[in-house]
Design a protein around this motif. Structure first.
Motif, PDB file in Angstrom:
ATOM      1  N   ARG A 221      -8.492  -1.759 -12.566  1.00 27.95           N
ATOM      2  CA  ARG A 221      -8.681  -0.319 -12.788  1.00 27.95           C
ATOM      3  C   ARG A 221      -8.147   0.509 -11.625  1.00 27.95           C
ATOM      4  N   LEU A 222      -7.493  -0.158 -10.678  1.00 26.62           N
ATOM      5  CA  LEU A 222      -6.819   0.514  -9.566  1.00 26.62           C
ATOM      6  C   LEU A 222      -5.358   0.087  -9.596  1.00 26.62           C
ATOM      7  N   PRO A 223      -4.570   0.588 -10.534  1.00 25.45           N
ATOM      8  CA  PRO A 223      -3.221   0.059 -10.755  1.00 25.45           C
ATOM      9  C   PRO A 223      -2.309   0.142  -9.536  1.00 25.45           C
ATOM     10  N   ASP A 224      -2.421   1.187  -8.743  1.00 22.52           N
ATOM     11  CA  ASP A 224      -1.568   1.294  -7.562  1.00 22.52           C
ATOM     12  C   ASP A 224      -1.871   0.186  -6.553  1.00 22.52           C
ATOM     13  N   VAL A 225      -3.160  -0.055  -6.346  1.00 18.62           N
ATOM     14  CA  VAL A 225      -3.556  -1.118  -5.415  1.00 18.62           C
ATOM     15  C   VAL A 225      -3.172  -2.482  -5.973  1.00 18.62           C
ATOM     16  N   ALA A 226      -3.382  -2.673  -7.278  1.00 18.20           N
ATOM     17  CA  ALA A 226      -3.018  -3.946  -7.903  1.00 18.20           C
ATOM     18  C   ALA A 226      -1.519  -4.197  -7.798  1.00 18.20           C
ATOM     19  N   GLU A 227      -0.722  -3.161  -7.986  1.00 22.39           N
ATOM     20  CA  GLU A 227       0.723  -3.310  -7.882  1.00 22.39           C
ATOM     21  C   GLU A 227       1.139  -3.690  -6.463  1.00 22.39           C
ATOM     22  N   GLU A 228       0.514  -3.049  -5.473  1.00 21.96           N
ATOM     23  CA  GLU A 228       0.834  -3.388  -4.085  1.00 21.96           C
ATOM     24  C   GLU A 228       0.423  -4.822  -3.766  1.00 21.96           C
ATOM     25  N   PHE A 229      -0.753  -5.210  -4.222  1.00 22.44           N
ATOM     26  CA  PHE A 229      -1.233  -6.576  -4.001  1.00 22.44           C
ATOM     27  C   PHE A 229      -0.276  -7.588  -4.628  1.00 22.44           C
ATOM     28  N   THR A 230       0.144  -7.322  -5.865  1.00 25.91           N
ATOM     29  CA  THR A 230       1.054  -8.228  -6.559  1.00 25.91           C
ATOM     30  C   THR A 230       2.392  -8.329  -5.843  1.00 25.91           C
ATOM     31  N   GLY A 231       2.897  -7.197  -5.365  1.00 22.33           N
ATOM     32  CA  GLY A 231       4.162  -7.210  -4.646  1.00 22.33           C
ATOM     33  C   GLY A 231       4.096  -8.020  -3.367  1.00 22.33           C
ATOM     34  N   ARG A 232       3.001  -7.883  -2.652  1.00 18.21           N
ATOM     35  CA  ARG A 232       2.862  -8.635  -1.396  1.00 18.21           C
ATOM     36  C   ARG A 232       2.687 -10.126  -1.670  1.00 18.21           C
ATOM     37  N   LEU A 233       1.948 -10.448  -2.737  1.00 16.76           N
ATOM     38  CA  LEU A 233       1.815 -11.848  -3.128  1.00 16.76           C
ATOM     39  C   LEU A 233       3.173 -12.436  -3.479  1.00 16.76           C
ATOM     40  N   ASP A 234       3.953 -11.710  -4.254  1.00 18.35           N
ATOM     41  CA  ASP A 234       5.277 -12.146  -4.670  1.00 18.35           C
ATOM     42  C   ASP A 234       6.163 -12.413  -3.449  1.00 18.35           C
ATOM     43  N   ALA A 235       6.153 -11.481  -2.504  1.00 16.54           N
ATOM     44  CA  ALA A 235       6.994 -11.619  -1.311  1.00 16.54           C
ATOM     45  C   ALA A 235       6.564 -12.811  -0.456  1.00 16.54           C
ATOM     46  N   ALA A 236       5.250 -12.990  -0.289  1.00 16.60           N
ATOM     47  CA  ALA A 236       4.755 -14.090   0.537  1.00 16.60           C
ATOM     48  C   ALA A 236       5.108 -15.447  -0.072  1.00 16.60           C
ATOM     49  N   VAL A 237       4.952 -15.562  -1.384  1.00 14.73           N
ATOM     50  CA  VAL A 237       5.292 -16.819  -2.057  1.00 14.73           C
ATOM     51  C   VAL A 237       6.800 -17.059  -1.973  1.00 14.73           C
ATOM     52  N   GLY A 238       7.596 -15.988  -2.104  1.00 13.82           N
ATOM     53  CA  GLY A 238       9.039 -16.121  -1.966  1.00 13.82           C
ATOM     54  C   GLY A 238       9.445 -16.588  -0.579  1.00 13.82           C
ATOM     55  N   PHE A 239       8.757 -16.109   0.444  1.00 13.71           N
ATOM     56  CA  PHE A 239       9.052 -16.544   1.813  1.00 13.71           C
ATOM     57  C   PHE A 239       8.780 -18.033   1.971  1.00 13.71           C
ATOM     58  N   ALA A 240       7.653 -18.497   1.436  1.00 11.57           N
ATOM     59  CA  ALA A 240       7.343 -19.928   1.504  1.00 11.57           C
ATOM     60  C   ALA A 240       8.391 -20.751   0.755  1.00 11.57           C
ATOM     61  N   GLY A 241       8.835 -20.228  -0.388  1.00  3.88           N
ATOM     62  CA  GLY A 241       9.869 -20.924  -1.150  1.00  3.88           C
ATOM     63  C   GLY A 241      11.173 -21.036  -0.377  1.00  3.88           C
ATOM     64  N   ARG A 242      11.509 -19.968   0.324  1.00  2.00           N
ATOM     65  CA  ARG A 242      12.754 -20.008   1.127  1.00  2.00           C
ATOM     66  C   ARG A 242      12.655 -21.074   2.216  1.00  2.00           C
ATOM     67  N   MET A 243      11.502 -21.227   2.819  1.00  2.00           N
ATOM     68  CA  MET A 243      11.337 -22.250   3.841  1.00  2.00           C
ATOM     69  C   MET A 243      11.441 -23.662   3.221  1.00  2.00           C
ATOM     70  N   LEU A 244      10.872 -23.832   2.037  1.00  2.00           N
ATOM     71  CA  LEU A 244      10.948 -25.142   1.385  1.00  2.00           C
ATOM     72  C   LEU A 244      12.386 -25.521   1.036  1.00  2.00           C
TER      73      LEU A 244
END
Length: 250
Positions: A221-244
Motif C-alpha cells: 500500500r506504499l507503492p513508491d517505497v515498494a518500487e524503491e525496495f524492488t529496484g534496490r533488490l534487483d540491483a543488489a542481486v545483479g551485482f552478485a550475479g556479475r561477481m559470479l
C-alpha cells in the motif's frame, strides 16, 4: 559439459493486476505448468548448448519438471497454490528472456547472464549459479507477491509451497556443483572457481528472499517505497550475479 543435459489459509477474491504473463489460477492442474515447460523446452532446442542462458535454462527446466511431478503425485498440500507460485515464478524468467530477445533491457539481476552468456572465460557452473542467483534472489520474492495477489492470500499461506520449491532447488544445486565442478579434490582447492562459487549460498539467498517477499507484501500500500525496495533488490542481486560471472583462466 557432458552431464548437464540430464537435468533435462485464506483465499479472497483473486487480484491478477501487476503480474507478468497470463497464468490463470483456474487452469486445471498442470496446464499452466505445461505451458511454461513448453517454453523452456523450446529455448533448450533453440539455444547453443554452451550458451550461458541455455545452461541455466536446462537447470531450471529440470526444477520445473520436478515441481510438476510433485504436484501430480499430491506432494503439495495445496496444488492450486503450488501451481500459481510455480508459474508466476517461471513467467518472470521467461519475461527476462523475451526482453533480451527483443532488445529491451531485462531486470538488472538478469543482465550479467545475458551480457556474459557467450564469454569463453566463464564456466558452465558459473552460468548455472548466476541464473539461480537472479531467479531466487529477485524473481522469487516478486513471484510470492504475484501469487498472493492472484490467490487473495498472505505470504504465510504460501510458506509451505515456498519451502518445498526451495528444497528442490537446493538439492538440484548440490547436484549441479557435483556435475560441473572441475577436477580432483586437490585441484579444486586451488581452482579460482572453487573460491568464487563458495562465496554464494542458495540457502542464504532463499532465506533473504522470503524476508524480501514479506517486506514487499507489507509495502504493497506504499507503492513508491515498494518500487524503491524492488529496484534496490534487483540491483543488489545483479551485482552478485556479475561477481559470479567473473571470467576465469583455464
Amino acid at each position: 559439459m557432458p552431464h548437464l543435459e540430464q537435468f533435462a489459509p485464506r483465499r479472497d477474491t483473486p487480484d491478477t493486476s501487476g503480474t507478468p504473463g497470463t497464468a490463470d489460477t483456474a487452469d486445471t492442474a498442470g496446464t499452466a505448468v505445461d505451458r511454461v515447460v513448453a517454453r523452456m523446452r523450446a529455448l533448450d532446442a533453440a539455444l547453443p548448448p554452451r550458451d550461458g542462458v541455455a545452461v541455466f535454462n536446462r537447470v531450471y527446466l529440470a526444477v520445473t519438471e520436478e515441481v510438476d511431478r510433485h504436484i501430480d503425485t499430491g506432494r503439495f498440500a495445496d496444488a492450486r497454490a503450488a501451481i500459481t507460485l510455480d508459474v508466476r515464478f517461471a513467467e518472470r524468467y521467461l519475461a527476462a528472456v523475451d526482453a533480451a530477445t527483443s532488445d529491451r533491457r531485462p531486470p538488472a539481476c538478469w543482465r550479467p547472464l545475458f551480457q556474459f552468456r557467450r564469454h569463453p572465460g566463464v564456466r558452465p557452473l558459473q552460468f548455472a549459479l548466476a541464473g539461480i542467483n537472479a531467479h531466487i534472489g529477485h524473481d522469487l520474492a516478486l513471484a510470492v507477491v504475484d501469487a498472493c495477489r492472484s490467490l487473495g492470500c498472505e505470504p504465510a499461506d504460501l510458506e509451505d509451497e515456498f519451502d518445498r520449491v526451495g528444497d528442490l532447488l537446493v538439492a538440484l544445486e548440490e547436484r549441479i556443483r557435483e556435475e560441473l565442478m572441475p577436477g580432483p579434490d586437490l585441484l579444486q582447492i586451488a581452482d579460482p572457481l572453487t573460491h568464487l562459487v563458495g562465496s554464494w549460498s542458495l540457502e542464504r539467498a532463499r532465506d533473504a528472499t522470503w524476508s524480501a517477499a514479506r517486506a514487499l507484501w507489507a509495502l504493497r500500500r506504499l507503492p513508491d517505497v515498494a518500487e524503491e525496495f524492488t529496484g534496490r533488490l534487483d540491483a543488489a542481486v545483479g551485482f552478485a550475479g556479475r561477481m559470479l560471472l567473473t571470467p576465469l583462466p583455464d
